[in-house]
Write an enzyme that holds these catalytic residues in place. Structure first.
Site, PDB file in Angstrom:
ATOM      1  N   GLU A 105      22.074  41.923   7.157  1.00 51.50           N
ATOM      2  CA  GLU A 105      21.104  41.619   6.111  1.00 51.50           C
ATOM      3  C   GLU A 105      21.005  40.107   5.947  1.00 51.50           C
ATOM      4  OE1 GLU A 105      21.118  45.319   2.950  1.00 51.50           O
ATOM      5  OE2 GLU A 105      22.281  43.536   2.464  1.00 51.50           O
ATOM      6  N   CYS A 106      19.794  39.568   6.025  1.00 50.03           N
ATOM      7  CA  CYS A 106      19.520  38.159   5.773  1.00 50.03           C
ATOM      8  C   CYS A 106      20.435  37.281   6.628  1.00 50.03           C
ATOM      9  CB  CYS A 106      19.634  37.851   4.280  1.00 50.03           C
ATOM     10  SG  CYS A 106      18.802  36.308   3.804  1.00 50.03           S
TER      11      CYS A 106
END
Length: 435
Positions: free
Chosen positions: A324-325
């Site tokens: 994520e990210c």
């Protein structure tokens, strides 16, 4: 579920330091305090936990459906008082309704029945501050309202004039905080630094509590707490695997607390490891999860972490890996730092990202999955939030999802999938609940 929500007309008014001081002082008084954060914040919950010793959770009326909101609120079981911190200004949200609302702190307070404590920066004004406070009080007439804390008061005369205005407006004054230059927390490009990075967090929080004790009416604060009945205990989101190797260090730290709590409550085994310390994921893991964080600040260290990268790639030959990210950036081929230097990453995805030319990407995200990801099947509708400054230079892989912002406008950060690796720039909040 008696509680209060600490908010303000805007960011930068001092609500976080007030929040931390309240949490610590109430805990020192012997109360079991349950902290919450309204909205999609990745950093504040760790500060809350440090202040009162109890895990903090996000409540999000845009990203969470009624059942998940109830499940998160039920984490207050055993607490004597809840204290929630708002995001941005009290009424700030998005234009299009989400799962249950527009994502404002006022919606959280109204839904939970928690009166608002409005922190006002009264610098440069006196009686006029009451007009601001009165407008916030009347904008949503059915919003429970406890009163105001006046912050950055310059003198006794300034305090007297400002309080006269509040008396005329019929607004209770719960505290008057003199101006002090040291009542701030260190910041960087995504907001506050992480709690673990604060040079002396314990002393800072203890100082906030002492300062508030001298200038806030804690008896009035406690008396103002109200709330709706505590929801019955309902399950949090289920884990995406039984054994989850979770990256946890200064470069990998942003995972919503309600997800981790749900994973553990359902019996999943969470196996922490540190890419920055060149630790490989546990070979017994069914899934490797790389959270968001600050890989752009540690790109050289991550590029040199050969044991971590070898273990990650070995895992991905037969089992899923998700980022994520910041974790998504680590799964990519390369990361370009702010000086323009290129650092090789894991290469499980073809993504190349750059922090050299910063551009803010911020907002809620709705995603329709074009392929499966850990814990979610193809076609699943997800809610999340994106906040970063990095830009995509190359993204040659198949998109993971069709992604749009809160108003339905498509965004180019669609995530990627290749083999057993998947990644997104948004942080997952929840799967959409059926209407």
């Amino acid at each position: 579920m008696r509680g209060l929500l600490v908010s303000a007309p805007a960011s930068g008014t001092g609500k976080t330091t007030v929040m931390l001081g309240l949490l610590r002082a109430l805990a020192e008084d012997g109360l079991v305090v349950q902290p919450f954060k309204s909205g999609p914040d990745y950093i504040d919950p760790a500060f809350h936990r440090a202040a009162c010793g109890r895990a903090s959770f996000n409540l999000d009326t845009w990203g969470m459906g009624p059942r998940l909101l109830a499940a998160v609120a039920a984490q207050a079981q055993g607490a004597e008082i809840c204290v929630a911190e708002g995001s941005m200004g009290l009424y700030d949200g998005v234009a299009t309704r989400g799962q249950t609302g527009f994502g404002s702190s006022a919606e959280t307070a109204r839904r939970m029945g928690w009166p608002v404590v409005l922190v006002l920066d009264v610098g440069g004004q006196a009686q006029s501050a009451a007009a601001t406070a009165l407008g916030f009080r009347q904008y949503m007439p059915d919003l429970p309202f406890a009163g105001v804390i006046l912050n950055r008061v310059a003198s006794a005369r300034h305090a007297r004039l400002t309080q006269l205005g509040m008396e005329r407006a019929g607004l209770p004054v719960l505290g008057v905080l003199p101006r002090r230059g040291d009542l701030t927390l260190p910041e960087r490009h995504l907001g506050l630094i992480q709690a673990a990075e604060h040079p002396d967090l314990e002393a800072a929080i203890a100082g906030y509590a002492e300062f508030l004790r001298a200038h806030v009416d804690f008896a009035a604060i406690r008396a103002a707490a109200e709330g709706a009945p505590l929801p019955s205990k309902t399950p949090l989101p289920s884990p995406p695997a039984q054994r989850i190797a979770l990256a946890q260090d200064a470069a990998s730290s942003f995972t919503y607390p309600h997800l981790l709590e749900g994973w553990r409550a359902a019996g999943a085994e969470v196996l922490p490891f540190s890419p920055l310390a060149d630790e490989p994921p546990d070979p017994r893991a069914d899934l490797v999860w790389l959270p968001g964080g600050y890989p752009e600040l540690h790109a050289g260290t991550l590029a040199a972490a050969s044991r971590f990268r070898a273990g990650l790639c070995a895992h991905a030959q037969s089992r899923p890996v998700h980022g994520e990210c910041g974790g998504y950036m680590v799964l990519g081929r390369a990361l370009i730092d702010k000086q323009g230097a290129r650092h090789e990453m894991a290469g499980l995805l073809g993504l190349v990202t750059s922090y050299e030319s910063r551009k803010l990407h911020l907002g809620y995200r709705r995603a329709a999955l074009l392929g499966p990801m850990p814990g979610q099947s193809e076609g699943a509708l997800l809610r999340g939030h994106e906040f970063h400054y990095s830009t995509i230079v190359e993204q040659p892989d198949a998109p993971l999802a069709e992604v749009s912002d809160a108003d339905g406008t498509p965004v180019p950060e669609t995530g990627s999938r290749r083999g057993h690796a998947t990644g997104t720039f948004f942080h997952l909040i929840a799967q959409e609940e059926p209407q």
